[in-house]
Design an enzyme around this catalytic site. Sequence first.
Site, PDB file in Angstrom:
ATOM      1  N   TYR A  24       0.842  -1.198   0.000  1.00 25.40           N
ATOM      2  CA  TYR A  24       0.000   0.000   0.000  1.00 25.40           C
ATOM      3  C   TYR A  24       0.876   1.246   0.000  1.00 25.40           C
ATOM      4  O   TYR A  24       0.548   2.256  -0.623  1.00 25.40           O
ATOM      5  CB  TYR A  24      -0.918  -0.021   1.224  1.00 25.40           C
ATOM      6  CG  TYR A  24      -1.868   1.126   1.301  1.00 25.40           C
ATOM      7  CD1 TYR A  24      -2.984   1.184   0.464  1.00 25.40           C
ATOM      8  CD2 TYR A  24      -1.667   2.159   2.210  1.00 25.40           C
ATOM      9  CE1 TYR A  24      -3.864   2.255   0.528  1.00 25.40           C
ATOM     10  CE2 TYR A  24      -2.547   3.220   2.289  1.00 25.40           C
ATOM     11  CZ  TYR A  24      -3.642   3.273   1.452  1.00 25.40           C
ATOM     12  OH  TYR A  24      -4.502   4.325   1.522  1.00 25.40           O
ATOM     13  N   GLU A  25       2.020   1.186   0.709  1.00 26.53           N
ATOM     14  CA  GLU A  25       2.943   2.325   0.749  1.00 26.53           C
ATOM     15  C   GLU A  25       3.943   2.286  -0.407  1.00 26.53           C
ATOM     16  O   GLU A  25       4.930   3.009  -0.427  1.00 26.53           O
ATOM     17  CB  GLU A  25       3.672   2.355   2.112  1.00 26.53           C
ATOM     18  CG  GLU A  25       2.710   2.597   3.256  1.00 26.53           C
ATOM     19  CD  GLU A  25       3.404   2.863   4.602  1.00 26.53           C
ATOM     20  OE1 GLU A  25       4.647   2.844   4.639  1.00 26.53           O
ATOM     21  OE2 GLU A  25       2.675   3.082   5.594  1.00 26.53           O
ATOM     22  N   GLU A  82       3.471   1.048  16.574  1.00 23.97           N
ATOM     23  CA  GLU A  82       4.421   1.023  15.463  1.00 23.97           C
ATOM     24  C   GLU A  82       3.704   0.993  14.115  1.00 23.97           C
ATOM     25  O   GLU A  82       4.099   1.694  13.184  1.00 23.97           O
ATOM     26  CB  GLU A  82       5.332  -0.211  15.605  1.00 23.97           C
ATOM     27  CG  GLU A  82       6.274  -0.501  14.451  1.00 23.97           C
ATOM     28  CD  GLU A  82       7.436   0.479  14.333  1.00 23.97           C
ATOM     29  OE1 GLU A  82       7.643   1.263  15.284  1.00 23.97           O
ATOM     30  OE2 GLU A  82       8.122   0.464  13.289  1.00 23.97           O
ATOM     31  N   VAL A  86      -5.410  -1.341   7.901  1.00 28.04           N
ATOM     32  CA  VAL A  86      -6.655  -2.035   7.551  1.00 28.04           C
ATOM     33  C   VAL A  86      -6.623  -2.257   6.042  1.00 28.04           C
ATOM     34  O   VAL A  86      -6.292  -1.334   5.281  1.00 28.04           O
ATOM     35  CB  VAL A  86      -7.891  -1.195   7.942  1.00 28.04           C
ATOM     36  CG1 VAL A  86      -9.179  -1.909   7.543  1.00 28.04           C
ATOM     37  CG2 VAL A  86      -7.880  -0.899   9.435  1.00 28.04           C
ATOM     38  N   GLY A  92     -14.002   1.650   5.851  1.00 29.64           N
ATOM     39  CA  GLY A  92     -15.344   2.221   5.919  1.00 29.64           C
ATOM     40  C   GLY A  92     -16.214   1.553   6.964  1.00 29.64           C
ATOM     41  O   GLY A  92     -17.375   1.898   7.123  1.00 29.64           O
ATOM     42  N   GLY A  94     -15.011   1.313  10.186  1.00 31.42           N
ATOM     43  CA  GLY A  94     -14.534   1.802  11.476  1.00 31.42           C
ATOM     44  C   GLY A  94     -13.516   0.890  12.143  1.00 31.42           C
ATOM     45  O   GLY A  94     -13.310   0.982  13.361  1.00 31.42           O
ATOM     46  N   GLY A  96     -10.161   0.776  11.764  1.00 30.89           N
ATOM     47  CA  GLY A  96      -9.000   1.521  12.236  1.00 30.89           C
ATOM     48  C   GLY A  96      -9.289   2.275  13.523  1.00 30.89           C
ATOM     49  O   GLY A  96      -8.508   2.223  14.478  1.00 30.89           O
ATOM     50  N   ASN A 123       1.098  14.009   5.523  1.00 33.67           N
ATOM     51  CA  ASN A 123      -0.218  13.378   5.709  1.00 33.67           C
ATOM     52  C   ASN A 123      -1.109  14.247   6.613  1.00 33.67           C
ATOM     53  O   ASN A 123      -1.489  13.857   7.712  1.00 33.67           O
ATOM     54  CB  ASN A 123      -0.034  11.975   6.285  1.00 33.67           C
ATOM     55  CG  ASN A 123      -1.276  11.116   6.090  1.00 33.67           C
ATOM     56  OD1 ASN A 123      -2.339  11.626   5.706  1.00 33.67           O
ATOM     57  ND2 ASN A 123      -1.149   9.835   6.336  1.00 33.67           N
ATOM     58  N   TYR A 130      -5.784  12.865  14.091  1.00 32.18           N
ATOM     59  CA  TYR A 130      -5.150  12.529  15.373  1.00 32.18           C
ATOM     60  C   TYR A 130      -5.264  13.690  16.366  1.00 32.18           C
ATOM     61  O   TYR A 130      -5.469  13.478  17.561  1.00 32.18           O
ATOM     62  CB  TYR A 130      -3.679  12.161  15.166  1.00 32.18           C
ATOM     63  CG  TYR A 130      -3.459  10.900  14.361  1.00 32.18           C
ATOM     64  CD1 TYR A 130      -4.311   9.803  14.480  1.00 32.18           C
ATOM     65  CD2 TYR A 130      -2.382  10.789  13.484  1.00 32.18           C
ATOM     66  CE1 TYR A 130      -4.107   8.649  13.739  1.00 32.18           C
ATOM     67  CE2 TYR A 130      -2.159   9.631  12.755  1.00 32.18           C
ATOM     68  CZ  TYR A 130      -3.019   8.577  12.880  1.00 32.18           C
ATOM     69  OH  TYR A 130      -2.803   7.424  12.159  1.00 32.18           O
TER      70      TYR A 130
END
Lengths: 161, 161
Positions: A24-25, A82, A86, A92, A94, A96, A123, A130
């Site tokens: 994903y990254e 760390e 998901v 979608g 919830g 995470g 980001n 956060y």
Amino acid sequence: MHLRDATPADCGTLLNLIKALAEYEREPDAVIATEADLLRDGFGPTPRFHARLAELDGKPVGFALWFFVWSTWQGRCGLYLEDLFVLPEARGHGVGAALLRDLAARALQEGCTRFQWQVLDWNTPAIGFYEKLGAKALKQWIPMRVEGVEAIRRVAEGKGA
Amino acid sequence: MHLRDATPADCGTLLNLIKALAEYEREPDAVIATEADLLRDGFGPTPRFHARLAELDGKPVGFALWFFVWSTWQGRCGLYLEDLFVLPEARGHGVGAALLRDLAARALQEGCTRFQWQVLDWNTPAIGFYEKLGAKALKQWIPMRVEGVEAIRRVAEGKGA
């Protein structure tokens, strides 16, 4: 949705999720960890990390990997997150947010007075999310890292980079 | 100069050095840690930190406090240096550099593939010193922190800041 601690039998599942995060990254080759590494360091006599698995309809769709840190000034441990991930196809629901709440509850159970993680500076949506949760961005602190055995050996021998 | 692991009998000495560090950073009241905290978390069945003491002519003049972290991608632990301090009157004897070399050697012994710490962004002399050693400044990563039991509880309960 169900959250539970990962067990030794989950190392394969965990590694797949770690690799999915790296993909994903866009760094699929960055993961050199193996199932044996996870088993040795997560489930031995002195665990170096702890992991929570999130399941949706009985299928693992996310994980959070954390360990304890310690503050000299507070004299208490903190919970350091760390990795939290998901699977894109399971978003979608919830998951995470549930993992984050779950870890905060765990931090309280363990007597931690801090709950910490890191975020990439570009980001901004994540940073905003956060901060709404109550986290503070410690922008004045820069993480320093000596990476790899050879570089660490040069420090040990008093040699430069 | 002599470096050695701190023992339970050193908790008072360690706390004095931690307080000296806070005073040096002009935050003398920031230390709420007690000797009992150090004893419980550093010398129990599952140590949450490790500490090295530096002695000059038999007198403690500096310390390094560290713990293990873990990298999901590398599948290995890292050594995280939380604090390193040398009393102002004992500087110029290379005590700080000796502690840093010593910790790098310990990281290798423990199978760590990373050696990490944080530095304040205005401390450019320190950043330059660390970079010469072979450390990289990870300026794109921002530490996020939820501080204190009440703030963590709000995250656990899904409430905002």
